[in-house]
Scaffold this motif. Sequence first.
Motif, short mmCIF file in Angstrom:
data_model
loop_
_atom_site.label_atom_id
_atom_site.label_comp_id
_atom_site.label_asym_id
_atom_site.label_seq_id
_atom_site.Cartn_x
_atom_site.Cartn_y
_atom_site.Cartn_z
N ILE A 42 0.84 -1.19 0.00
CA ILE A 42 0.00 0.00 0.00
C ILE A 42 0.88 1.25 0.00
N VAL A 43 0.64 2.14 -0.94
CA VAL A 43 1.41 3.39 -1.04
C VAL A 43 0.44 4.56 -1.14
N LYS A 44 0.92 5.73 -0.71
CA LYS A 44 0.13 6.94 -0.84
C LYS A 44 0.28 7.52 -2.25
N THR A 45 -0.71 8.24 -2.68
CA THR A 45 -0.72 8.75 -4.06
C THR A 45 -0.42 10.23 -4.15
N ASP A 46 -0.07 10.87 -3.03
CA ASP A 46 0.09 12.33 -3.07
C ASP A 46 1.26 12.79 -3.95
N SER A 47 2.25 11.91 -4.17
CA SER A 47 3.39 12.30 -5.01
C SER A 47 3.21 11.91 -6.47
N MET A 48 2.16 11.17 -6.79
CA MET A 48 1.94 10.74 -8.16
C MET A 48 1.30 11.86 -8.98
N ARG A 49 1.61 11.88 -10.27
CA ARG A 49 1.06 12.90 -11.14
C ARG A 49 0.60 12.27 -12.45
N SER A 50 -0.32 12.93 -13.09
CA SER A 50 -0.81 12.44 -14.38
C SER A 50 0.13 12.88 -15.49
N VAL A 51 -0.09 12.31 -16.68
CA VAL A 51 0.70 12.68 -17.85
C VAL A 51 0.57 14.18 -18.12
N ARG A 52 -0.64 14.69 -18.03
CA ARG A 52 -0.87 16.11 -18.27
C ARG A 52 -0.14 16.97 -17.25
N GLN A 53 -0.16 16.58 -16.00
CA GLN A 53 0.49 17.36 -14.95
C GLN A 53 2.01 17.38 -15.12
N VAL A 54 2.60 16.25 -15.48
CA VAL A 54 4.05 16.20 -15.67
C VAL A 54 4.47 17.10 -16.82
N TYR A 55 3.76 17.02 -17.94
CA TYR A 55 4.11 17.84 -19.09
C TYR A 55 3.92 19.33 -18.79
N THR A 56 2.80 19.65 -18.11
CA THR A 56 2.55 21.06 -17.76
C THR A 56 3.65 21.60 -16.88
N PHE A 57 4.11 20.80 -15.92
CA PHE A 57 5.19 21.24 -15.02
C PHE A 57 6.49 21.50 -15.80
N ILE A 58 6.86 20.57 -16.66
CA ILE A 58 8.10 20.73 -17.43
C ILE A 58 8.00 21.91 -18.39
N ASP A 59 6.88 22.01 -19.06
CA ASP A 59 6.71 23.09 -20.04
C ASP A 59 6.75 24.47 -19.37
N SER A 60 6.06 24.59 -18.23
CA SER A 60 6.02 25.89 -17.54
C SER A 60 7.35 26.21 -16.86
N THR A 61 8.13 25.19 -16.48
CA THR A 61 9.39 25.42 -15.77
C THR A 61 10.51 25.82 -16.72
N TYR A 62 10.60 25.16 -17.86
CA TYR A 62 11.77 25.35 -18.73
C TYR A 62 11.50 26.21 -19.96
N ARG A 63 10.27 26.64 -20.18
CA ARG A 63 10.01 27.49 -21.33
C ARG A 63 10.25 28.96 -21.00
N LYS A 64 10.36 29.31 -19.75
CA LYS A 64 10.52 30.71 -19.37
C LYS A 64 11.79 31.30 -20.00
N GLY A 65 11.63 32.37 -20.69
CA GLY A 65 12.76 33.07 -21.29
C GLY A 65 13.34 32.39 -22.50
#
Length: 321
Positions: free
Chosen positions: A149-172
Motif C-alpha cells: 500500500i502506497v500513498k498517491t500524493d506524489s503521483m502525477r498524471s501525464v498532463r500534470q508532468v508535461y505542464t510542469f516541465i513546459d512551464s518550468t523550462y520554457r521561461k525566457g
Amino acid sequence: MTNKRHNYLIILMFVVATTLISLALPRQDGIASWQCEVGKPWPYDMLIAPFDFPVEPDENEKTRKSDSIEASFIKFYRLEESIASQQISALSKDMGARKDIPAATKKRILHDVTKAYKQGIVDNATGEAINNGTLTKMRILDDKSVASIVKTDSMRSVRQVYTFIDSTYRKGTANMDLAFISNYLEPNVELDKTTTDTYLNDALKPVTDPIMYIQTGEAIIFKGNIVTPRQYNIIKTLESQIIKKDQESTQDDIMIIVGKILIVTIIMLIYCVFLISMRYRVYNNMRSMVFLISFMTLFIISVFFVVKFRPNYMSLVPFAL
C-alpha cells in the motif's frame, strides 16, 4: 322460439360463461400480492413457505454496506518499470540530437522526467481522482504479484508532468519547443482491473450472500402478528421468488389455463344435463336460463374483483359456489 335456436343460444351462453369463469378463477401469481407494512398486523391467514428459498439482505442495507465497502476499498495497480526505462532512454536520445535546448536544461528535464516515473505517472482520469482526494492510496503489485500500500500524493498524471516541465523550462526561451516531451510521457502505474474486481467481489460477498434460508413448510408469520422488519424482508423475498418462478413457467401456465377451462366445462356440462333431465321446464325457459347463467357468472366475477383489489373485504362476500 324453436328448440333448435333455443339450444344454440343456451350453448352460446354456456360457452361465454365458461370462458369468463375460467378467467376469473384464482391465479397462481395472486399469492405474490400481499399488502403489509412494518409495525402493522398481518391481515392474511398464516403464511407458510411453499418452497425453499434464500432470503436476501434488505436492499437499502445492502446498498449502504456495498457503497461503504467500495468507498474504502483500495484498488490494485501495477508499476510497469519497463515503461519508465524505455521512455527515459528514448527521451535521452531524442534530446541529445536537438540543438535548440541547452545541455544543462536537457539534464534537468531528464532528471525531472526520471523522478516523475519513480514517483509514478498515472493516466489523466486517475490524476483527477488523486487531486479530488477520492484516491489517496493504492495497492502496488510488483513482478511477483506482491502488493504494498502506497500513498498517491506524489503521483502525477501525464498532463500534470508535461505542464510542469513546459512551464518550468520554457521561461525566457520562447524559441525552445518542448512539445516532443509529451511523446515520452506514458502512465507506468496502471489499474489492474482483474485483480481489483476479484478482491472487491470477495469483499462484497458477505453483503450480497443470503442471510438465511427458508425451508418448505416453515411458518413465516401468523394472522394478527405484528410485521417485523425481518418478516417483511422474508415476505418481499418470497414475492420476488414467486414472480421469478411464474416468469420461468410459461408452459405450466398454459397447462393451468387449459385445466381450468376443462374443469369449468365439465361442471357446466353436469349443470346442463341436470337441468335437461331434472328441470326441463326451467331449461326450456330462456328468461330463467339467462338469469341462472348470468347470476352464476357475475357472482364469480364479483368474487374475483374482491379478491384482487380488496382481499380484506372477502368476508363480506357470501362464498357459496
